[in-house]
Write a protein that holds these residues in place. Structure first.
Motif, PDB file in Angstrom:
ATOM      1  N   ASP A  30       0.813  -1.219   0.000  1.00  0.00           N
ATOM      2  CA  ASP A  30       0.000   0.000   0.000  1.00  0.00           C
ATOM      3  C   ASP A  30       0.841   1.261   0.000  1.00  0.00           C
ATOM      4  OD1 ASP A  30      -2.487  -0.965  -0.151  1.00  0.00           O
ATOM      5  OD2 ASP A  30      -3.000  -0.787   1.955  1.00  0.00           O
ATOM      6  N   HIS A  80       1.990   3.091  -2.475  1.00  0.00           N
ATOM      7  CA  HIS A  80       1.715   4.115  -3.491  1.00  0.00           C
ATOM      8  C   HIS A  80       0.214   4.290  -3.643  1.00  0.00           C
ATOM      9  CE1 HIS A  80       5.803   3.090  -4.616  1.00  0.00           C
ATOM     10  NE2 HIS A  80       5.401   1.839  -4.627  1.00  0.00           N
ATOM     11  N   HIS A 102      -2.642   4.330  -6.107  1.00  0.00           N
ATOM     12  CA  HIS A 102      -2.728   3.730  -7.436  1.00  0.00           C
ATOM     13  C   HIS A 102      -3.699   4.459  -8.344  1.00  0.00           C
ATOM     14  CE1 HIS A 102      -2.442   0.946 -10.566  1.00  0.00           C
ATOM     15  NE2 HIS A 102      -3.726   0.668 -10.510  1.00  0.00           N
ATOM     16  N   TRP A 103      -4.797   4.917  -7.790  1.00  0.00           N
ATOM     17  CA  TRP A 103      -5.744   5.674  -8.610  1.00  0.00           C
ATOM     18  C   TRP A 103      -5.345   7.143  -8.549  1.00  0.00           C
ATOM     19  CZ3 TRP A 103     -11.343   3.388  -7.717  1.00  0.00           C
ATOM     20  CH2 TRP A 103     -11.408   2.176  -8.393  1.00  0.00           C
ATOM     21  N   GLN A 125      -7.531   7.033  -0.734  1.00  0.00           N
ATOM     22  CA  GLN A 125      -6.349   6.178  -0.862  1.00  0.00           C
ATOM     23  C   GLN A 125      -5.208   6.633   0.016  1.00  0.00           C
ATOM     24  OE1 GLN A 125      -5.662   4.967  -5.195  1.00  0.00           O
ATOM     25  NE2 GLN A 125      -6.803   6.860  -5.352  1.00  0.00           N
ATOM     26  N   LYS A 157      -4.964   0.283   3.886  1.00  0.00           N
ATOM     27  CA  LYS A 157      -6.039  -0.592   4.340  1.00  0.00           C
ATOM     28  C   LYS A 157      -5.804  -1.065   5.774  1.00  0.00           C
ATOM     29  CE  LYS A 157      -8.068  -0.926   0.237  1.00  0.00           C
ATOM     30  NZ  LYS A 157      -7.390  -1.814  -0.711  1.00  0.00           N
ATOM     31  N   CYS A 214      -6.983  -2.029 -14.377  1.00  0.00           N
ATOM     32  CA  CYS A 214      -7.704  -0.860 -13.857  1.00  0.00           C
ATOM     33  C   CYS A 214      -7.436  -0.659 -12.381  1.00  0.00           C
ATOM     34  CB  CYS A 214      -9.206  -0.990 -14.098  1.00  0.00           C
ATOM     35  SG  CYS A 214     -10.012  -2.332 -13.207  1.00  0.00           S
ATOM     36  N   VAL A 264      -7.495  -4.060  -6.618  1.00  0.00           N
ATOM     37  CA  VAL A 264      -6.537  -3.644  -5.595  1.00  0.00           C
ATOM     38  C   VAL A 264      -7.253  -2.777  -4.558  1.00  0.00           C
ATOM     39  CG1 VAL A 264      -4.386  -2.411  -5.200  1.00  0.00           C
ATOM     40  CG2 VAL A 264      -4.686  -3.717  -7.283  1.00  0.00           C
ATOM     41  N   GLN A 265      -8.174  -1.932  -5.049  1.00  0.00           N
ATOM     42  CA  GLN A 265      -8.935  -1.091  -4.129  1.00  0.00           C
ATOM     43  C   GLN A 265      -9.919  -1.929  -3.315  1.00  0.00           C
ATOM     44  OE1 GLN A 265      -8.076   1.889  -3.844  1.00  0.00           O
ATOM     45  NE2 GLN A 265      -7.273   2.589  -5.794  1.00  0.00           N
ATOM     46  N   CYS A 290      -9.728  -5.078  -2.321  1.00  0.00           N
ATOM     47  CA  CYS A 290      -9.202  -6.051  -1.358  1.00  0.00           C
ATOM     48  C   CYS A 290      -8.962  -5.373  -0.022  1.00  0.00           C
ATOM     49  CB  CYS A 290      -7.903  -6.670  -1.859  1.00  0.00           C
ATOM     50  SG  CYS A 290      -7.170  -7.765  -0.622  1.00  0.00           S
ATOM     51  N   PRO A 291      -9.646  -5.805   1.029  1.00  0.00           N
ATOM     52  CA  PRO A 291      -9.464  -5.149   2.318  1.00  0.00           C
ATOM     53  C   PRO A 291      -8.162  -5.543   3.015  1.00  0.00           C
ATOM     54  CG  PRO A 291     -11.201  -6.808   2.450  1.00  0.00           C
ATOM     55  CD  PRO A 291     -10.668  -6.851   1.053  1.00  0.00           C
ATOM     56  N   TYR A 292      -7.468  -6.529   2.472  1.00  0.00           N
ATOM     57  CA  TYR A 292      -6.283  -7.041   3.155  1.00  0.00           C
ATOM     58  C   TYR A 292      -4.987  -6.526   2.549  1.00  0.00           C
ATOM     59  CZ  TYR A 292      -9.973 -10.156   4.648  1.00  0.00           C
ATOM     60  OH  TYR A 292     -11.144 -10.642   5.140  1.00  0.00           O
ATOM     61  N   GLY A 293      -5.071  -5.760   1.488  1.00  0.00           N
ATOM     62  CA  GLY A 293      -3.858  -5.259   0.842  1.00  0.00           C
ATOM     63  C   GLY A 293      -3.038  -6.362   0.202  1.00  0.00           C
ATOM     64  N   ARG A 325      -3.361  -7.539  -2.895  1.00  0.00           N
ATOM     65  CA  ARG A 325      -3.133  -7.397  -4.328  1.00  0.00           C
ATOM     66  C   ARG A 325      -2.285  -6.173  -4.600  1.00  0.00           C
ATOM     67  NH1 ARG A 325      -7.011  -9.283  -8.476  1.00  0.00           N
ATOM     68  NH2 ARG A 325      -7.994 -11.135  -7.655  1.00  0.00           N
ATOM     69  N   MET A 337      -0.348  -3.845  -8.161  1.00  0.00           N
ATOM     70  CA  MET A 337      -0.180  -3.741  -9.602  1.00  0.00           C
ATOM     71  C   MET A 337       1.262  -4.094  -9.919  1.00  0.00           C
ATOM     72  SD  MET A 337      -3.106  -3.055 -10.666  1.00  0.00           S
ATOM     73  CE  MET A 337      -2.784  -2.803 -12.395  1.00  0.00           C
ATOM     74  N   GLN A 354     -10.515  -9.585   9.575  1.00  0.00           N
ATOM     75  CA  GLN A 354     -11.674  -8.737   9.278  1.00  0.00           C
ATOM     76  C   GLN A 354     -12.932  -9.542   8.988  1.00  0.00           C
ATOM     77  OE1 GLN A 354     -10.929  -5.263   6.873  1.00  0.00           O
ATOM     78  NE2 GLN A 354      -8.728  -5.535   7.011  1.00  0.00           N
TER      79      GLN A 354
END
Lengths: 151, 402, 254
Positions: free
Chosen positions: B12, B14, B16-17, B335, B339, C162, C166-167, C169-172, C174, C176, C235
């Protein structure tokens, strides 16, 4: 109806576009094959790490020592290197890495508050001074044999 | 020394969007907002909006044409972008985009065509050569501008505009849904999100039309229709109040509930977004235009045209910034925290990077270029020239047959 | 040796069988001509349904799993398919340190904190291969999919990049991938388990804090532990139904 010709022509054009889209889509794209192909792609990767049986094939002596000692649960490749860097089939392709550094030992045995209390761990400086030994980069293996580390 | 600070998940680090995903809902919002302006005239019969009704449809079209560009530029594989429309996965909010976007594009195109058809036929008759061919193609080869045909067009337009309103709401509500339906992110995950996006879209759309209308009128030397400006300001004020109320409600509810996410969100608001959220979105972007628009709406009889236009222009401009900063605060703000809800990261868009400031500016300039070309082919303001003091125009003047 | 021998025997022998069969020319090292396959030749995904068990009481934070994962799957630098977190907590209810230097790939340094640590532990993290997964739900082109054996995988050839998953997934878990420009994630070493070998992280764990099992196998140890002991998931309020189960989760772990 005679004054709506233009509108029906537009609708006709639209239907033609949709038909072309559907036709081209079914011709070019076969999404039902995507997932099986993707699965096959991942499954076709060659493993980098082997497993114990890979090592036992040639090094049964060391394997036995390890299996009887305190490091019986530690996979060979964890301290050495992945099997594929060393052997291809039964053929040796490169010498196996031997990391003798105390740092490697400390990764597991350096005392940390977050480690389970019953796990064997030392504050390296204290452990050495208790035994009157000076720190050297490869000091641990002077006394402890990695394959069966108990003294 | 380990600081009792902020831990982000290692993936986490960076954001990303990026800026592109800020531009994407912004442009989509302008589409929906501009369409609503034209629908207010076509469906709800707000006759005072006649001067901008046709133009706002063209503006909506121009923004719609580039609405996907920021998204495509952001994709890791832009060439695979069309897969969203070709092999959609219908459980995904983003895949609905393909259908809604295509459907909405169709409605807008058809409506523009039906409204401007009489003019297209006239231009086709007047011009020759390549130009004539172009107009002929635009008219689909049918030169029927009899009163019956135009009457049919007029009726169909009303139906299409009626379909277009829910489609526009869907298009932009969906963009809000895209964020609002992610349970992993407490800053996004709220059912209010689509509604906030929708209302702020209308705000930005109306504001954009007010600004463009004034600029084009000054450029063309036509008197600005004060009734039209007055009416748009009234709508703008209404939608702006809705938007700001909803935006504040969301924050206040979170704060009052003291839900577990409030800890991370309050930190986000006070440390990372005080300028863009509290400064720009709330104080500068909402309070000032609220007062300015209140002056226009409540003190209308005492205002000179010039003053009203200036106030409308300024407040619209500020509201465009407000809506943009709202998009920024949602997309980037969501962002900034990891998370893990413990770590934070910062985002500074670069000028020249692929998804940087320059790329955003270019993409944002495109719809205006499209508008210029569009106005060259099918002018929206032609009928207004020479009739400067229009207070109440019968639509029949424009739509000959209707 | 008990458990670990059993694990090794079962997985290892199966590895011999399948490995010898699938990639004999390249990797006969997993099995020789003399050894008979112990299981059917083909790997049939429908016969399996995997679960993963992480025992945080056992984890020593050596980071060997992270290192093994990097090597096995060529994970790009700065990104992690699995990582190890360290939690250091004081009893005053306020002081808390969580860290994971480079995902724990080189282990952890001795902790020096401003407060008195009353409990500390390591938590390995990875993709939970949720049964009710948010990432597959949001993929606009269906490039994220679930296999019959319960794995959540990415179709690298059709992922459009896209980043919605990644957004989501609550566990981080994934990220890019900067080289393929697609979403990337843990595969539970699908290329290994489909050859009846253990995932690289499980095999690398020296203390058996990570265990991998087949929930369809009635004699499976992981299945037994999940069924009989008090396991937690990350979670749980999000109802993603993870298939990574944890022993000894703390309330501070997210």
């Amino acid at each position: 109806m005679e004054h709506q010709k233009h509108f029906f022509r537009a609708i006709f054009l639209l239907i033609v576009i949709i038909m072309v889209y559907i036709f081209a889509r079914s011709l070019i794209f076969h999404p039902e094959t995507w997932v099986p192909e993707a699965k096959e792609m991942i499954r076709s990767h060659t493993p980098v790490f082997g497993n114990l049986h890979g090592c036992n094939g040639c090094h049964s002596e060391v394997a036995r020592t390890r299996a009887e000692g305190e490091h019986k649960g530690v996979s060979c490749e964890v301290c050495h290197a992945p099997l594929s860097t060393h052997a291809e089939g039964k053929k040796k392709i490169a010498p196996m890495v031997k990391n003798r550094s105390a740092k490697l030992c400390m990764r597991c045995h350096q005392q940390l508050r977050a480690r389970p209390a019953n796990f064997s761990q030392v504050v390296v400086a204290n452990h050495l001074s208790e035994n009157g030994i000076a720190f050297e980069p490869e000091v641990c293996i002077d006394c402890h044999m990695p394959h069966s580390p108990k003294l | 020394m380990l600081e009792p600070t902020y831990y982000s998940f290692p993936n986490d680090l960076h954001i990303h969007w990026s800026l592109m995903i800020v531009m994407y809902p912004y442009i989509t919002g302008l589409v929906a907002g501009a369409f609503i302006v034209s629908s207010l005239y076509h469906v709800f019969n707000r006759k005072e909006l006649f001067p901008v009704a046709r133009f706002s449809l063209g503006a909506s079209f121009a923004f719609l044409s580039v609405a996907t560009f920021p998204l495509l530029n952001h994709l890791g594989h832009p060439l695979r972008g069309p897969l969203i429309m070709i092999t959609p996965n219908f459980s995904s909010a983003m895949a609905g985009f393909g259908l809604i976007y295509a459907f909405y594009f169709l409605v807008v195109l058809l409506e523009i065509w039906l409204i401007t058809r009489a003019d297209i036929i006239r231009y086709a008759r007047q011009s020759r050569g390549l130009k004539r061919l172009m107009y002929k193609l635009l008219a689909l080869g049918v030169y029927d501008d009899s009163p019956e045909a135009l009457e049919f067009d007029h009726k169909t337009t009303k139906v299409l505009a009626g379909i277009g309103i829910p489609a526009a709401c869907l298009l932009h509500g969906y963009v809000g849904f895209l964020f609002g339906a992610l349970k992993s992110n407490p800053w996004w995950s709220t059912p209010l999100m689509p509604i906030i996006f929708l209302f702020s879209a209308m705000v930005s759309g109306i504001a954009m039309i007010i600004i463009l209308y004034q600029i084009i009128m000054v450029y063309k030397g036509i008197t600005i229709n004060s009734g039209c400006i007055q009416s748009m300001c009234r709508w703008l004020w209404l939608f702006m109040i809705f938007t700001v109320t909803l935006e504040m409600l969301e924050i206040i509810t979170l704060a009052y509930e003291q839900a577990e996410e409030w800890e991370v969100i309050s930190h986000l608001l006070t440390t990372f977004l005080p300028f863009s959220f509290l400064g720009i979105q709330v104080v500068f972007g909402s309070l000032i235009p609220f007062i300015l628009l209140a002056i226009i709406v409540l003190m209308n009889p005492y205002l000179t045209d010039r003053l009203r236009n200036t106030l409308a222009f300024v407040s619209s401009f500020i509201l465009l910034i407000q809506v943009w900063s709202m998009r920024w605060n949602v997309v980037i703000g969501g962002q900034i925290f990891s998370k893990s809800f413990r770590g934070f990261r910062d985002y500074q868009p670069q000028f020249l990077e692929k998804e940087g400031i320059l790329a955003s500016l270019i993409i944002f300039a495109l719809p205006f270029i499209i508008m210029v070309i569009y106005e060259k082919i099918i002018p929206s303001f032609e009928g207004l020239k020479g009739r400067e003091m229009i207070t109440e125009i019968e639509p029949t003047v424009q739509y000959k047959g209707a | 040796m008990g458990l670990c021998r059993r694990d090794f025997l079962r997985w290892g022998l199966m590895g011999l069988a399948a490995g010898g069969m699938v990639t004999r020319s390249v990797y006969p090292i997993y099995g020789t001509e003399e050894e008979e396959p112990k299981r059917g030749l083909e790997y049939n995904p429908e016969d399996h349904y995997y679960g993963y068990l992480i025992d945080t009481y056992k984890c020593i934070g050596c980071g060997m799993c992270v290192q093994a994962c990097k090597m096995e799957n060529s994970v790009p630098e700065k990104f992690f398919r699995t990582w190890v977190e360290r939690y250091l907590i004081a009893d005053n209810g306020e002081d808390l340190v969580v860290d994971s230097p480079h995902g724990g790939i080189s282990g952890f340094q001795p902790e020096v904190t401003k407060f008195n640590i009353t409990k500390g532990f390591f938590v390995p993290k990875m993709c939970n291969h949720c049964q009710n997964t948010p990432c597959i739900q949001v993929c606009p082109v269906g490039a994220s999919y679930m296999t019959e054996d319960g794995l959540v995988l990415v179709d690298f050839k059709h992922c459009i990049g896209c980043g919605y998953c990644v957004q989501a997934c609550p566990y981080g878990s994934r990220f890019m991938n900067p080289y393929t420009h697609t979403a990337d994630k843990c595969t539970w070493c699908y290329h290994r388990i489909s050859r009846y070998m253990l995932p690289a992280c499980v095999q690398a764990c020296p203390v058996k804090a990570r265990r991998f099992g087949d929930l369809k196998d009635p004699n499976d140890e992981v299945r037994r532990i999940i069924a009989t002991e008090r396991v937690g998931v990350l979670q749980p309020d999000l109802l993603t139904k993870p298939k990574c189960f944890y022993l000894g989760l703390d309330k501070e772990v997210v």
